[in-house]
Structures are given as structure tokens and as C-alpha cells.
Scaffold this motif. Structure first.
Motif, short mmCIF file in Angstrom:
data_model
loop_
_atom_site.label_atom_id
_atom_site.label_comp_id
_atom_site.label_asym_id
_atom_site.label_seq_id
_atom_site.Cartn_x
_atom_site.Cartn_y
_atom_site.Cartn_z
N SER A 26 0.82 -1.21 0.00
CA SER A 26 0.00 0.00 0.00
C SER A 26 0.85 1.26 0.00
N VAL A 27 2.01 1.18 0.67
CA VAL A 27 2.92 2.33 0.64
C VAL A 27 3.38 2.58 -0.80
N VAL A 28 3.80 1.47 -1.44
CA VAL A 28 4.26 1.60 -2.83
C VAL A 28 3.16 2.20 -3.69
N LYS A 29 1.96 1.71 -3.51
CA LYS A 29 0.84 2.20 -4.31
C LYS A 29 0.65 3.70 -4.10
N GLU A 30 0.61 4.12 -2.86
CA GLU A 30 0.37 5.54 -2.57
C GLU A 30 1.49 6.41 -3.14
#
Ligand code: ADP
Ligand code: MG
Length: 574
Positions: A26-30
Motif C-alpha cells: 500500500s505504501v508503494v501504491k500511494e
């Protein structure tokens, strides 16, 4: 004045609360979303230990103004929406203004950035939402964000994470979606400093090239291009050809207005559209890019849900079914393509192409010339043939020395040479790997998967690296360099089985090299030139065990002159 505003409380209320950051993916996505929002044309992602130790996302986008930088980690700060009505549109990726805030609350966050309008950049370090350092730095336009020690402040959350390999797969899938929705953007992804993706910028219509780089060579051959437009909706992309066997839902990608989304029932609608053109147990493959006016879309604003709803659902489904049918029908094959595929055999040598009739006298001088400076292990010297006499029955090399006649099996001899050569290379450099340009994917049985888990460490040591796409679908990215390309799957499974039989490393190599040596070797009735024979004999006699092939069959049969003498009742003295 900066671009970032505090959100209107109404908006805040409207945004469903919830955790934005579930796991490293999710960090990567954001972060990638932010980079895309900042109009980056190149994005690099680095992750370490499944993203748990560190994630870096670096872009060449517009950057963040010096005065805005501290605001980025405050709650509900965003430069992207100013009013409630904007929430209804999907044109911007991030719109909650809480990604960086949430990330900074659970990690050590480092941002280095320079806004396009400024000449000097800014560097900020924050931990648990507090700014520890803020200073000017000289750097290029763009932003680099590092997220270190994710969830260090929330051990319960950290415990909930799976093994790094699992988190890596999630990250891969997340990045993959962006690479498909943004073909013009160049992407690079390094995992623990190893290159995983390197995708140059390309046109939308060349996306099949990206698909092949991500899912394996040959994947594009399975696809048909889709293009359909009706009233306000348009769809483009690719779907699997008719009659394709596929049990995976991992090959289903839907994008609406350049954003990866999920649409309820879509998979079964598409399956329906195929009708009898898809085996009942197969799942459709699709990469569909819809363009739908934002006012027709209901966005579920729950932070982690990607599911959207289209107004007039039925119409949308009908549209989709039409698009699929129109794509499939002109392409339905009239009869099954069953033409056999011919593969060229690789002899592993450069000298098998010409049939050279043996002229014995010539053979002799040729061979002697070549062997002059040869170093032969002492123990083999008495057996060493001096003259090549020819090849008989398309298989046996006939040679002689002063006192012996030799029959040499061209196949087993060659096998022995290849085997020892390969073995030497491997023992010297035991962890050589090759990175597959086109990762290969295949399914494991439950039993194979269990075994794999058991021998995970050994497999990694051997030089494999992989991830799982779904429960049982494996994507191999790196293989030990002794594996045969094109046969990675069979060999990988063979290795797992051999490990479970208790093979140690050397035995494992041996079993493989022997097979590999066999395949690379010339065979019975393969024409073989004089030059090749002499080279082969020289190499054979430099082997450690020249008289047997790796499988144990003889390579050389020797007949003593005295034996032949006996056949003719001759005594030596005559
Ligand atoms: P949102 O994306 O919803 O606005 P975020 O917390 O993700 O909220 O980001 C906060 C703000 O930080 C963004 O609105 C943007 O102004 C700025 N920002 C974050 N990442 C970048 C980036 N890579 N390039 C430029 N600006 C960025
Ligand atoms: Mg964002």
C-alpha cells in the motif's frame, strides 16, 4: 503561496475513515500514485526485505514546494482537491490527503524534493509524524521518498505482515498495474538491489510488449486486441484468444480512466461473453482499459477498496459483452490448429553440420598434428589412440594406437566431455544465476508447493528466485545457470523432487548436468567431421573419467592387439 490547502471539514467527513496503509504494497501504491499525479515520466521503486526495511520511490515529477513540504505529512492535506465536487471525479489518483500523513505516523519518512519552479531542493526527515530535520539540499527537479522501518511504532501491525517474499509479490502486482495503466511512463523496480522490472516508455498499443516482459515471453500470442466504442463509453485492450485453458484470475486487469479498479461481476460477465469459446473450467484473460465519463461512476471512497460501480450497470454489462463478442467472433478458428512444431536440435557443437567422408591417411596426419602439444593425464596415456580410422555404423569412431584398437561411441563420449566441462564450471562458481528476461510462470500441484516451502532455502541457494502470483502459480525470475532454458519448469520440479529424495548439492548438480550434457551431445547417426572427432578424442582423454558416460554407459571399448592376434592364431613373433 503554496498549492496545499487543508480540506474542508465536510470533505473530511465525506471521506470514509480507515487505514490507508495496510502493508508495504500500500505504501508503494500511494507513493507511485503521488509520482504519477506529479506528472513524472520516470519512476523508480526500490524495496528491501519485502518493503518492510525500506521502500524508496523516486520520480522526475514536478516536485514539492519548499513551503509545502512540512504540510505533506499533516492530516488531510492535499494539493489535489479543493472542494467536495472534485471527489466525484476519478481524474486524480490520490485525493484523500492522508497517505503521507499515515505513512509518516508508522515509519521513518525521508523526503527529498525540488519543485520545478525552485532552484534549490528541500530535504525533510520525519518520524511518527514529527519533523526531525528540514534543510535545503541541491538536487534535480522531482521527488524521492524513503519509507524506512515500516510499522516500527506499531508492532502488532508489523506482526501481521507475511514473509518478505509474499509482500514482494503484492508489491509486484501493485507496480504491474501502474505499468499497464501508464505505458508512457518509464518504470524501474529493484528488489533488494536486484533489477526486477525495467520498462521503457512506450505507446499504449505496444503494451503487449510490457505484458510479455512482466508475464513471460509468448504471452502476447495468446491475446486478441479489443476496440469498441458506443455512445459515451469506450474500451480498448486485449483479451485471451478463444479456447485458451487458463485457471488463473491473475490475468484479469481492469482499468477505468487510467486507474486500476475492480468492477463487480465483470469476470463472470466476460466469461459469459465467451460462451462456448472458453472451456468451462477456464477463466478469461483480459486487460481492459475503459474510458467512462466520471459522472457515470460511483466511487467507493473507502480508502483501501478499489471497487467502483458504474451507473446503469446492465447497460455497461451489455456494452462489455458486445465488445468481447465482436473481438472473438471474427477470430474463431475454423479448425483446430494442430500443425506440429519442429524444434531444431542443438548439438552443442559447431562441427556437426557437414558429412565428411573419412579418408584415412589424411585423418592420421590431421589428428597427429593436433595432439602434439596435448596434455593428457598420466593414467590415461597407455590408452590414448594415435590414429583415427573412421566412423562405422554412423556411430562408432574407430581409432588405433600402437597396440590397441578403439571403438568410441560418439554420443556417450561427447556426453562425458560436456558433463565434465559443465561440472567444472559449476563447481568453480556454484551460485551463478541467470536473470530471465521473460519470467516464466507455471502451476505447481499442492504437493509440489509443499515441497517447495520445505526446501525454500536450498532453492534460493541454488540460484532460484521466484514469487507466487496466486496460491499455486509460480513466476520464476532467476534460475541457476546450469538449467536449460526452455525447460525451466520441468527442471525446477525435478530439483524439488530430488531435494525431497535427499540429494545433496553435488548430487543435484550431477543429475542435472548429466541430463544437460546428454541433450547437448551429438547422437547416433549425427554426421561428424574429422575435425570434430579429433577434438572430441583430445577432450575425452583429458577427462577425469574418460571411459564412461555420466549415466554409466561405456564410451570406449579397447581391444588389445594380442587379442586380435589370438583370433588369427598368430603369435607375436611372426
Ligand atoms: P494526496 O495524494 O491525497 O494529495 P498524499 O498524502 O498522498 O495526499 O500527498 C500529500 C501531498 O504531497 C500531495 O497532495 C502533493 O502535493 C504532495 N506530494 C506527495 N508526493 C509527491 C510527489 N512525488 N511529487 C510531488 N508532490 C507530491
Ligand atoms: Mg497521494
Amino acid at each position: 503561496m503554496g498549492l496545499i490547502r487543508r480540506l474542508d471539514p465536510v470533505v473530511i467527513h465525506k471521506i470514509a475513515a480507515g487505514e490507508v496503509i495496510e502493508r508495504p504494497a500500500s505504501v508503494v501504491k500511494e507513493l507511485v500514485e503521488n509520482s504519477l499525479d506529479a506528472k513524472a515520466t520516470k519512476i523508480e521503486v526500490y524495496t528491501y526485505n519485502g518493503g518492510i526495511d525500506k521502500i524508496i520511490v523516486k520520480d522526475n515529477g514536478e516536485g514539492i514546494l519548499k513551503e509545502d513540504l512540512p504540510l505533506t505529512i499533516e492530516k488531510h492535506t492535499t494539493s489535489k482537491i479543493y472542494s467536495l465536487s472534485d471527489l466525484e471525479s476519478l481524474t486524480s489518483f490520490g485525493f484523500r490527503g492522508e497517505a503521507l500523513h499515515s505513512i509518516s505516523a508508522v515509519s521513518l519518512l525521508e523526503i527529498q524534493t525540488k519543485h520545478i519552479s525552485e532552484t534549490i531542493g528541500t530535504h525533510m526527515i520525519a518520524r511518527e509524524g514529527n519533523i526531525l530535520s528540514l534543510k535545503p539540499v541541491s538536487c534535480l527537479t522531482g521527488t524521492s521518498i524513503s519509507v524506512i522501518d515500516l510499522f516500527f511504532s506499531t508492532p502488532a501491525r508489523k506482526k501481521f505482515l507475511k514473509k518478505p517474499a509474499f509482500e514482494d509479490q503484492k508489491i509486484f502486482r501493485e507496480i504491474m498495474k501502474f505499468t499497464l495503466s501508464h505505458p508512457h511512463v518509464e518504470f524501474q523496480y529493484f528488489r533488494d538491489d536486484k533489477p526486477i522490472m525495467s520498462l521503457p516508455s512506450m505507446n499504449f498499443y505496444d503494451l503487449t510488449k510490457r505484458i510479455e516482459l512482466l508475464l513471460g515471453k509468448g504471452f502476447a500470442d495468446k491475446l486478441l486486441p479489443v476496440f469498441y466504442e458506443k455512445e459515451k463509453i469506450k474500451v480498448q485492450g486485449w483479451i485471451g484468444k478463444a479456447n485458451l485453458q487458463n485457471s488463473l484470475s491473475e490475468y484479469q486487469f481492469v482499468f477505468v480512466n487510467q486507474r486500476a479498479v475492480e468492477i463487480k461481476n465483470l469476470s463472470s460477465i466476460i466469461k459469459k461473453a465467451y460462451g462456448p469459446l472458453l472451456p468451462t473450467e477456464s477463466k478469461p484473460i483480459y486487460f481492459l482499459f475503459f474510458e467512462i465519463p466520471p459522472f457515470l461512476i460511483d466511487v467507493n471512497v473507502h480508502p483501501t477498496k478499489k471497487e467502483i460501480r458504474i451507473q446503469n450497470e446492465q447497460e455497461f454489462y451489455t456494452f462489455t459483452i458486445d465488445a468481447i463478442k465482436r473481438t472473438l467472433l471474427p477470430n474463431v478458428p475454423l479448425n483446430l490448429d494442430s500443425s506440429p512444431k519442429f524444434t531444431e536440435k542443438n548439438f552443442g557443437t559447431s562441427h556437426s553440420s557437414q558429412i565428411q567422408p573419412m579418408i584415412f591417411s589424411e585423418a592420421k596426419t590431421f589428428y597427429m598434428e593436433k595432439t602434439k602439444n596435448l596434455e593428457i593425464p598420466k593414467q590415461h596415456q597407455p590408452e590414448f589412440p594415435e590414429r583415427i580410422l573412421g566412423v562405422i555404423f554412423g556411430t562408432y569412431i574407430l581409432a588405433a594406437s600402437q597396440n590397441e584398437l578403439f571403438f568410441i561411441d560418439q554420443h556417450t563420449a561427447h556426453e562425458r566431455i560436456n558433463y565434465e566441462k559443465k561440472r567444472k564450471q559449476i563447481l568453480k562458481n556454484i551460485h551463478q544465476k541467470q536473470i530471465l528476461l521473460y519470467p516464466i510462470h507455471f502451476r505447481l500441484t499442492n504437493e509440489e508447493k509443499e515441497l517447495m516451502k520445505e526446501f525454500e532455502e536450498e532453492l534460493q541457494q541454488l540460484g532460484f528466485s521466484w514469487e507466487f502470483f496466486s496460491d499455486n502459480t509460480l513466476v520464476l525470475r532467476e534460475i541457476p545457470d546450469f538449467l536449460e532454458l526452455e525447460e525451466e519448469k520441468e527442471q525446477f520440479i525435478q530439483i524439488i523432487k530430488n531435494l525431497s529424495l535427499g540429494y545433496n548439492k553435488i548430487e543435484l548438480y550431477d543429475s542435472f548436468i548429466a541430463n544437460k550434457a546428454c541433450k547437448a551431445s551429438i547422437r547416433k547417426n549425427d554426421p561428424i567431421s574429422l575435425e570434430a572427432i579429433s577434438e572430441m578424442l583430445m577432450k575425452l582423454y583429458q577427462c577425469e573419467v574418460p571411459s564412461r558416460c555420466p549415466h554409466g554407459r561405456p564410451t570406449i571399448i579397447r581391444i588389445d592387439k594380442s587379442e586380435i592376434d589370438r583370433w588369427f592364431y598368430r603369435k607375436e613373433t611372426y
